[in-house]
Design an enzyme around this catalytic site. Structure first.
Site, PDB file in Angstrom:
ATOM      1  N   GLY A 166      50.220  29.367 -19.816  1.00  0.00           N
ATOM      2  CA  GLY A 166      50.776  30.240 -20.855  1.00  0.00           C
ATOM      3  C   GLY A 166      49.708  30.493 -21.907  1.00  0.00           C
ATOM      4  CD1 TRP A 213      57.083  30.586 -19.103  1.00  0.00           C
ATOM      5  CD2 TRP A 213      59.257  30.586 -19.604  1.00  0.00           C
ATOM      6  NE1 TRP A 213      57.498  29.279 -19.141  1.00  0.00           N
ATOM      7  CE2 TRP A 213      58.840  29.260 -19.449  1.00  0.00           C
ATOM      8  CE3 TRP A 213      60.597  30.822 -19.917  1.00  0.00           C
ATOM      9  CZ2 TRP A 213      59.697  28.164 -19.589  1.00  0.00           C
ATOM     10  CZ3 TRP A 213      61.447  29.750 -20.062  1.00  0.00           C
ATOM     11  CH2 TRP A 213      60.997  28.447 -19.902  1.00  0.00           C
ATOM     12  CG  HIS A 228      76.429  24.161 -42.338  1.00  0.00           C
ATOM     13  ND1 HIS A 228      75.286  24.767 -42.814  1.00  0.00           N
ATOM     14  CD2 HIS A 228      77.343  25.154 -42.232  1.00  0.00           C
ATOM     15  CE1 HIS A 228      75.507  26.070 -42.960  1.00  0.00           C
ATOM     16  NE2 HIS A 228      76.744  26.325 -42.630  1.00  0.00           N
ATOM     17  N   GLY A 256      78.764  17.498 -40.859  1.00  0.00           N
ATOM     18  CA  GLY A 256      79.241  17.423 -39.470  1.00  0.00           C
ATOM     19  C   GLY A 256      79.558  18.791 -38.893  1.00  0.00           C
ATOM     20  CD  GLU A 270      54.771  37.848 -28.573  1.00  0.00           C
ATOM     21  OE1 GLU A 270      53.617  37.984 -28.140  1.00  0.00           O
ATOM     22  OE2 GLU A 270      55.699  38.613 -28.298  1.00  0.00           O
TER      23      GLU A 270
HETATM   24  C1  LIG Z   1      62.157  31.977 -23.791  1.00  0.00           C
HETATM   25  C2  LIG Z   1      60.749  32.343 -23.492  1.00  0.00           C
HETATM   26  C3  LIG Z   1      60.383  33.685 -23.339  1.00  0.00           C
HETATM   27  C4  LIG Z   1      59.063  34.025 -23.037  1.00  0.00           C
HETATM   28  N1  LIG Z   1      58.739  35.344 -22.822  1.00  0.00           N
HETATM   29  C5  LIG Z   1      57.507  35.667 -22.358  1.00  0.00           C
HETATM   30  C6  LIG Z   1      57.192  37.015 -21.983  1.00  0.00           C
HETATM   31  O1  LIG Z   1      58.003  37.933 -22.148  1.00  0.00           O
HETATM   32  N2  LIG Z   1      55.974  37.263 -21.418  1.00  0.00           N
HETATM   33  C7  LIG Z   1      55.056  36.290 -21.228  1.00  0.00           C
HETATM   34  O2  LIG Z   1      53.971  36.574 -20.722  1.00  0.00           O
HETATM   35  N3  LIG Z   1      55.309  35.005 -21.608  1.00  0.00           N
HETATM   36  C8  LIG Z   1      56.506  34.677 -22.159  1.00  0.00           C
HETATM   37  N4  LIG Z   1      56.791  33.373 -22.516  1.00  0.00           N
HETATM   38  C9  LIG Z   1      55.784  32.337 -22.296  1.00  0.00           C
HETATM   39  C10 LIG Z   1      55.155  31.850 -23.583  1.00  0.00           C
HETATM   40  O3  LIG Z   1      54.276  32.833 -24.087  1.00  0.00           O
HETATM   41  C11 LIG Z   1      54.438  30.524 -23.269  1.00  0.00           C
HETATM   42  O4  LIG Z   1      55.442  29.560 -23.002  1.00  0.00           O
HETATM   43  C12 LIG Z   1      53.553  30.071 -24.392  1.00  0.00           C
HETATM   44  O5  LIG Z   1      52.431  30.924 -24.527  1.00  0.00           O
HETATM   45  C13 LIG Z   1      53.036  28.632 -24.171  1.00  0.00           C
HETATM   46  O6  LIG Z   1      52.502  28.485 -22.895  1.00  0.00           O
HETATM   47  P1  LIG Z   1      52.966  27.266 -21.963  1.00  0.00           P
HETATM   48  O7  LIG Z   1      54.440  27.213 -21.974  1.00  0.00           O
HETATM   49  O8  LIG Z   1      52.298  27.430 -20.655  1.00  0.00           O
HETATM   50  O9  LIG Z   1      52.428  25.989 -22.679  1.00  0.00           O
HETATM   51  P2  LIG Z   1      50.958  25.368 -22.476  1.00  0.00           P
HETATM   52  O10 LIG Z   1      49.934  26.407 -22.642  1.00  0.00           O
HETATM   53  O11 LIG Z   1      50.954  24.567 -21.230  1.00  0.00           O
HETATM   54  O12 LIG Z   1      50.884  24.379 -23.722  1.00  0.00           O
HETATM   55  C14 LIG Z   1      51.547  23.093 -23.738  1.00  0.00           C
HETATM   56  C15 LIG Z   1      51.246  22.411 -25.065  1.00  0.00           C
HETATM   57  O13 LIG Z   1      49.831  22.215 -25.201  1.00  0.00           O
HETATM   58  C16 LIG Z   1      49.349  22.832 -26.385  1.00  0.00           C
HETATM   59  N5  LIG Z   1      48.033  23.404 -26.122  1.00  0.00           N
HETATM   60  C17 LIG Z   1      47.662  24.221 -25.099  1.00  0.00           C
HETATM   61  N6  LIG Z   1      46.352  24.520 -25.201  1.00  0.00           N
HETATM   62  C18 LIG Z   1      45.881  23.919 -26.319  1.00  0.00           C
HETATM   63  C19 LIG Z   1      44.607  23.870 -26.986  1.00  0.00           C
HETATM   64  N7  LIG Z   1      43.561  24.561 -26.532  1.00  0.00           N
HETATM   65  N8  LIG Z   1      44.526  23.130 -28.116  1.00  0.00           N
HETATM   66  C20 LIG Z   1      45.587  22.454 -28.611  1.00  0.00           C
HETATM   67  N9  LIG Z   1      46.816  22.472 -28.029  1.00  0.00           N
HETATM   68  C21 LIG Z   1      46.956  23.197 -26.913  1.00  0.00           C
HETATM   69  C22 LIG Z   1      50.371  23.933 -26.688  1.00  0.00           C
HETATM   70  O14 LIG Z   1      50.352  24.294 -28.066  1.00  0.00           O
HETATM   71  C23 LIG Z   1      51.662  23.243 -26.282  1.00  0.00           C
HETATM   72  O15 LIG Z   1      52.083  22.386 -27.327  1.00  0.00           O
HETATM   73  C24 LIG Z   1      58.086  33.007 -22.894  1.00  0.00           C
HETATM   74  C25 LIG Z   1      58.443  31.668 -23.086  1.00  0.00           C
HETATM   75  C26 LIG Z   1      59.749  31.331 -23.371  1.00  0.00           C
HETATM   76  C27 LIG Z   1      60.109  29.876 -23.555  1.00  0.00           C
END
Ligand SMILES: Cc1cc2nc3c(=O)[nH]c(=O)nc-3n(C[C@H](O)[C@H](O)[C@H](O)COP(=O)(O)OP(=O)(O)OC[C@H]3O[C@@H](n4cnc5c(N)ncnc54)[C@H](O)[C@@H]3O)c2cc1C
Length: 398
Positions: free
Chosen positions: A135, A160, A351, A353, A376
């Site tokens: 992501g 996602w 709020h 309970g 994002e």
């Molecule tokens: C409900 C929902 C809707 C979404 N909609 C879309 C969409 O429409 N289109 C789309 O493309 N994506 C979408 N996403 C995906 C979203 O953009 C990603 O979940 C997000 O960018 C985080 O990526 P990840 O989940 O792979 O977490 P990861 O990248 O695996 O990160 C895991 C943890 O590690 C931390 N981390 C990662 N890299 C580093 C670094 N270099 N330094 C320090 N910390 C780091 C992160 O902050 C996080 O705490 C959606 C997600 C959700 C939950």
């Protein structure tokens, strides 16, 4: 003092749009949000109402049938809508990002083909960068498009997609191995047209079903599976491969202002609910608002709402002025989403309970706020962007 989150120097048109949206939110969204969210039901009537108001074309230029409004207008509209129900702002956000990317980077033919139908909401946009294995690390995308004659064949899995099922146009970032040194220079955005729905919606293209989420219900979030999906080279955004990363980052930059606006909307609602409840609930012979501990919580919440709103407005205005706003948008997204998590928790605690009961709106806001810490770009990614920007400005020359 005035009510919270007022914005100085708005035009008459901006004020009119906001007042129309505010009254739509109060009449058509807030009364139905709890029931629809608990049922995980798509808000069809609300979306139809937004189409009638022209919200799907808010930022699309007038020559393509839109209202040609600014990012600031859009962000303030999103703030109003998220105050009512965040999922509704989710329905329009990916659409808005895709329309923005087309406006900025599309060929004349692509703009002509999509933007007029996007302005009416007939074509609805989603955007797809994330995959099951990534992501934050966008440059590591594995889904691959291989040229074959004057088309490409795509294989891989995306994850996602907000509006994955209900959209009909997905801006999708994939790998096109062009031999560039930097991984991100090998990425290309394809404009994937498809029918709305689930299952195999086109040969080689499957939307498996809705992902069951903790909150942000009603709006569909899905996977997208490509298996030998064939697409014309004319569906490359802007016509030239290898530009996808920059195009998507441009889209995400305005998307971040939108997420900040969403966080502001939820925080405003959490504050409104808390300040009302605190005047109604009595303990030890007086309304709880008269206990200083509660009054001070409200003071803190209001200050956070105000600060986040001002930073969000600043980031939107910079972009509207044609300036780069990556750091400011990152800062606005960071502070608005972190404050939103804090303000909703404070409102929940006020709020007592009842905050834990599904009859009270605050339980929904408590499940919505965490998404804003992730979507994002997570808070850690925002800090990475901000700190890089700081060093550009404050770096010592050696
Ligand atoms: C409900 C929902 C809707 C979404 N909609 C879309 C969409 O429409 N289109 C789309 O493309 N994506 C979408 N996403 C995906 C979203 O953009 C990603 O979940 C997000 O960018 C985080 O990526 P990840 O989940 O792979 O977490 P990861 O990248 O695996 O990160 C895991 C943890 O590690 C931390 N981390 C990662 N890299 C580093 C670094 N270099 N330094 C320090 N910390 C780091 C992160 O902050 C996080 O705490 C959606 C997600 C959700 C939950």
């Amino acid at each position: 003092m005035a009510r919270l989150a007022q914005t100085a120097d708005l035009t008459d048109i901006q004020q009119e749009i906001l007042s129309t949206v505010r009254s739509f939110v109060d009449k058509e969204i807030i009364p139905h949000a709890q029931a629809l969210e608990h049922a995980d039901e798509y808000p069809t009537e609300i979306v139809d109402g937004l189409k009638e108001l022209g919200i799907f074309g808010l930022m699309i230029p007038e020559e393509y049938g839109g209202l040609g409004e600014s990012l600031l207008t859009y962000a303030l509209v999103v703030e109003e809508i998220a105050r009512g129900w965040m999922s509704v702002s989710g329905v329009i956000n990916t659409h808005f990002i895709v329309a923005y990317m087309l406006r900025q980077h599309g060929t004349p033919e692509q703009k002509e083909h999509f933007l007029p139908r996007m302005a009416t909401g007939e074509v609805r946009g989603a955007f797809s960068m994330s995959e099951p294995g990534l992501g934050s690390d966008v440059a590591g995308i594995r889904t691959k498009a291989v040229p074959d004659g004057d088309s490409y064949v795509i294989d891989g899995q995306k994850m996602w997609l907000t509006n994955g099922g209900s959209s009909t146009l997905v801006a999708t970032l994939v790998r096109t191995d062009l031999g560039a040194d930097k991984a991100y220079q090998n990425l290309t955005t394809f404009l994937v047209e498809k029918p709305a729905g689930f299952g195999t919606v086109a040969p080689g293209l499957t939307i498996p079903g809705k992902i069951d989420k903790m909150g942000y219900k009603g709006v569909d979030t899905t996977e997208l599976v490509f298996d030998g999906y064939r697409i014309g080279a004319d569906m490359i955004l802007g016509g030239t491969p290898g530009r996808g990363f920059a195009q998507m980052m441009d889209g995400v930059e305005v998307g971040r202002v939108n997420v900040a606006a969403r966080a502001c909307g939820i925080s405003i609602r959490a504050f409104e609910l808390a300040v009302e409840y605190a005047q109604q609930r009595e303990t030890f012979g007086k309304p709880i608002v008269q206990h200083q501990a509660i009054a001070f919580q409200l003071a803190e919440m209001a200050t956070k709402v105000e600060a986040a709103h001002l930073m969000m407005v600043n980031a939107a205005r910079l972009k509207d002025a044609g300036q780069r706003n990556d750091v400011e948008a990152g800062m606005a997204k960071l502070i608005a989403s972190e404050y939103c998590a804090e303000v909703t928790t404070q409102s929940f605690r006020i709020h007592g309970g009842y905050g834990y009961s599904k009859e009270y709106e605050i339980e929904r806001l408590m499940r919505e706020a965490p998404f804003l810490l992730i979507g994002e770009g997570t808070s850690e990614i925002q800090k990475t962007i901000i700190s890089r920007g700081l060093l550009k400005e404050y770096g010592l020359e050696r």
